[in-house]
Design a protein around this motif. Structure first.
Motif, mmCIF file in Angstrom:
data_model
loop_
_atom_site.group_PDB
_atom_site.id
_atom_site.type_symbol
_atom_site.label_atom_id
_atom_site.label_comp_id
_atom_site.label_asym_id
_atom_site.label_seq_id
_atom_site.Cartn_x
_atom_site.Cartn_y
_atom_site.Cartn_z
ATOM 1 N N ARG A 26 -52.658 43.962 -10.802
ATOM 2 C CA ARG A 26 -53.427 45.106 -11.303
ATOM 3 C C ARG A 26 -53.593 44.948 -12.809
ATOM 4 O O ARG A 26 -52.611 44.851 -13.526
ATOM 5 C CB ARG A 26 -52.735 46.430 -10.964
ATOM 6 N N TYR A 27 -54.841 44.921 -13.264
ATOM 7 C CA TYR A 27 -55.090 44.739 -14.687
ATOM 8 C C TYR A 27 -55.765 45.983 -15.257
ATOM 9 O O TYR A 27 -56.538 46.665 -14.589
ATOM 10 C CB TYR A 27 -55.937 43.493 -14.943
ATOM 11 N N ARG A 28 -55.412 46.273 -16.499
ATOM 12 C CA ARG A 28 -55.914 47.469 -17.164
ATOM 13 C C ARG A 28 -57.373 47.319 -17.599
ATOM 14 O O ARG A 28 -58.044 48.304 -17.890
ATOM 15 C CB ARG A 28 -55.055 47.792 -18.385
ATOM 16 N N GLY A 29 -57.842 46.111 -17.659
ATOM 17 C CA GLY A 29 -59.201 45.849 -18.106
ATOM 18 C C GLY A 29 -59.242 44.530 -18.850
ATOM 19 O O GLY A 29 -58.243 43.818 -18.950
ATOM 20 N N SER A 30 -60.395 44.207 -19.343
ATOM 21 C CA SER A 30 -60.564 42.959 -20.084
ATOM 22 C C SER A 30 -61.228 43.245 -21.421
ATOM 23 O O SER A 30 -61.943 44.240 -21.581
ATOM 24 C CB SER A 30 -61.409 41.960 -19.288
ATOM 25 N N ASP A 31 -60.979 42.370 -22.368
ATOM 26 C CA ASP A 31 -61.595 42.484 -23.691
ATOM 27 C C ASP A 31 -62.195 41.131 -24.039
ATOM 28 O O ASP A 31 -61.502 40.106 -24.007
ATOM 29 C CB ASP A 31 -60.566 42.890 -24.748
ATOM 30 N N THR A 32 -63.487 41.119 -24.320
ATOM 31 C CA THR A 32 -64.184 39.880 -24.683
ATOM 32 C C THR A 32 -64.808 40.043 -26.061
ATOM 33 O O THR A 32 -65.480 41.041 -26.327
ATOM 34 C CB THR A 32 -65.275 39.539 -23.656
ATOM 35 N N ALA A 33 -64.570 39.076 -26.907
ATOM 36 C CA ALA A 33 -65.124 39.090 -28.264
ATOM 37 C C ALA A 33 -65.911 37.808 -28.506
ATOM 38 O O ALA A 33 -65.588 36.755 -27.949
ATOM 39 C CB ALA A 33 -64.017 39.227 -29.300
#
Length: 202
Positions: free
Chosen positions: A92-99
């Motif tokens: 279970r992942y809280r979300g992703s961040d892409t930069a």
């Protein structure tokens, strides 16, 4: 003195106690073995399937004095990422961040929604990042790269989650990071020379 309390254990009781002790030891060994094999938390694998650039283009010079040498640019980067969960429990992942970075300066970023990678399954994360064109134009090297026909960019994707096994008895925090470098061909917006490096923290 109570002589009954000093009586030695009967052979039958000794056998029963010994049997219980052996059974407990066997159960403990089995649980440990299962935890270290079937339920051992394994490193998830992140893969950058593709990086696509849409709406990239340099317009013709503006007319009139005082005009901008280039009309506004529109640059959108779409990252197609897969996360493979090799564990016997869901991730279970809280979300992703892409930069997105240009010459080490962050020029765009986007957050993906939370979700679940089921046990021994692969989930796709598609993230769309709108790049700040003003930040690109503010770099004196950008127009030169556009004129040369190639713009080098870097993307950084982070996924934070948790794996729970043995009915939630064992919890492990997981942090996946992937950094990719690529060259955008200005003529057709294609990606060339893509290279990615993944790191996992458990």
């Amino acid at each position: 003195m109570d002589t009954d309390a000093m009586k030695p254990l009967s052979p039958r009781l000794r056998v029963a106690l010994l049997t219980c002790g052996i059974a407990s030891a066997v159960v403990t060994v089995v649980l440990v073995a299962v935890t270290l094999t079937v339920f051992r938390v394994r490193e998830p694998v992140m893969t950058m399937n593709s990086i696509a650039v849409k709406g990239f283009g340099a317009a013709a010079p503006a007319s009139g004095e005082g005009g901008s040498p280039l009309s506004p640019l529109r640059l959108t980067v779409v990252a197609d990422v897969s996360v493979k969960n090799p564990n016997a429990a869901s991730l279970r992942y809280r979300g992703s961040d892409t930069a997105v970075y240009y010459r080490a300066a962050r020029v765009g970023g986007a957050a993906g929604p939370p979700g679940t990678a089921r046990a021994r399954r692969t989930v796709r994360l598609n993230v769309t990042v709108d790049v700040a064109v003003g930040a690109l134009l503010g770099d004196p090297g950008f127009l030169g790269d556009v004129a040369a026909g190639a713009v080098a960019v870097t993307t950084a994707t982070t996924v934070r989650g948790r794996v729970a096994v043995l009915g939630g008895v064992v919890h492990r925090r997981v942090v996946l990071e992937m950094n990719c470098t690529a060259t955008v061909a200005v003529a057709d917006m294609s990606i060339r020379n893509q290279s990615c490096l993944q790191s996992v923290s458990l």
